[in-house]
Design a protein around this motif. Structure first.
Motif, mmCIF file in Angstrom:
data_model
loop_
_atom_site.group_PDB
_atom_site.id
_atom_site.type_symbol
_atom_site.label_atom_id
_atom_site.label_comp_id
_atom_site.label_asym_id
_atom_site.label_seq_id
_atom_site.Cartn_x
_atom_site.Cartn_y
_atom_site.Cartn_z
ATOM 1 N N VAL A 21 -20.078 33.474 -9.581
ATOM 2 C CA VAL A 21 -18.784 33.248 -8.929
ATOM 3 C C VAL A 21 -18.885 32.023 -8.024
ATOM 4 O O VAL A 21 -17.996 31.156 -8.032
ATOM 5 N N ALA A 22 -19.963 31.932 -7.253
ATOM 6 C CA ALA A 22 -20.150 30.781 -6.364
ATOM 7 C C ALA A 22 -20.173 29.487 -7.171
ATOM 8 O O ALA A 22 -19.514 28.505 -6.792
ATOM 9 N N ARG A 23 -20.894 29.489 -8.256
ATOM 10 C CA ARG A 23 -20.994 28.273 -9.071
ATOM 11 C C ARG A 23 -19.638 27.873 -9.631
ATOM 12 O O ARG A 23 -19.290 26.694 -9.658
ATOM 13 N N LYS A 24 -18.841 28.848 -10.057
ATOM 14 C CA LYS A 24 -17.500 28.552 -10.576
ATOM 15 C C LYS A 24 -16.602 27.982 -9.482
ATOM 16 O O LYS A 24 -15.695 27.207 -9.759
ATOM 17 N N MET A 25 -16.867 28.382 -8.232
ATOM 18 C CA MET A 25 -16.086 27.879 -7.101
ATOM 19 C C MET A 25 -16.656 26.573 -6.555
ATOM 20 O O MET A 25 -16.200 26.075 -5.533
#
Length: 77
Positions: A21-25
């Motif tokens: 999720v962090a990487r997608k954000m």
């Protein structure tokens, strides 16, 4: 299931999902975690400095009051 091994696997899955999720954000998960650790360390040090007794003899309620004060000071409140 009560199995520590199974719980460990599930926790690993959760951590993996959070990193994705962090990487997608476009957030660097390691930097986010380091920031959290720094805030925790700073707040905990404030609690230790401002307790009027030994940490081992302090209640959770006493420590929580100081923890919240440390948070508000950091937030500029």
């Amino acid at each position: 299931s009560g199995s520590k091994d199974r719980a460990t696997e599930e926790l690993g899955d959760l951590l993996f999902a959070v990193v994705n999720v962090a990487r997608k954000m476009k957030i660097e998960p390691e930097l986010a975690l380091r920031g959290t650790i720094e805030r925790f360390s700073s707040r905990f040090a404030y609690v230790e400095r401002n307790l009027d007794k030994d940490l081992a003899s302090a209640t959770l309620e006493e420590m929580d009051v100081l923890w919240e004060k440390a948070k508000s000071l950091a937030d500029g409140a």
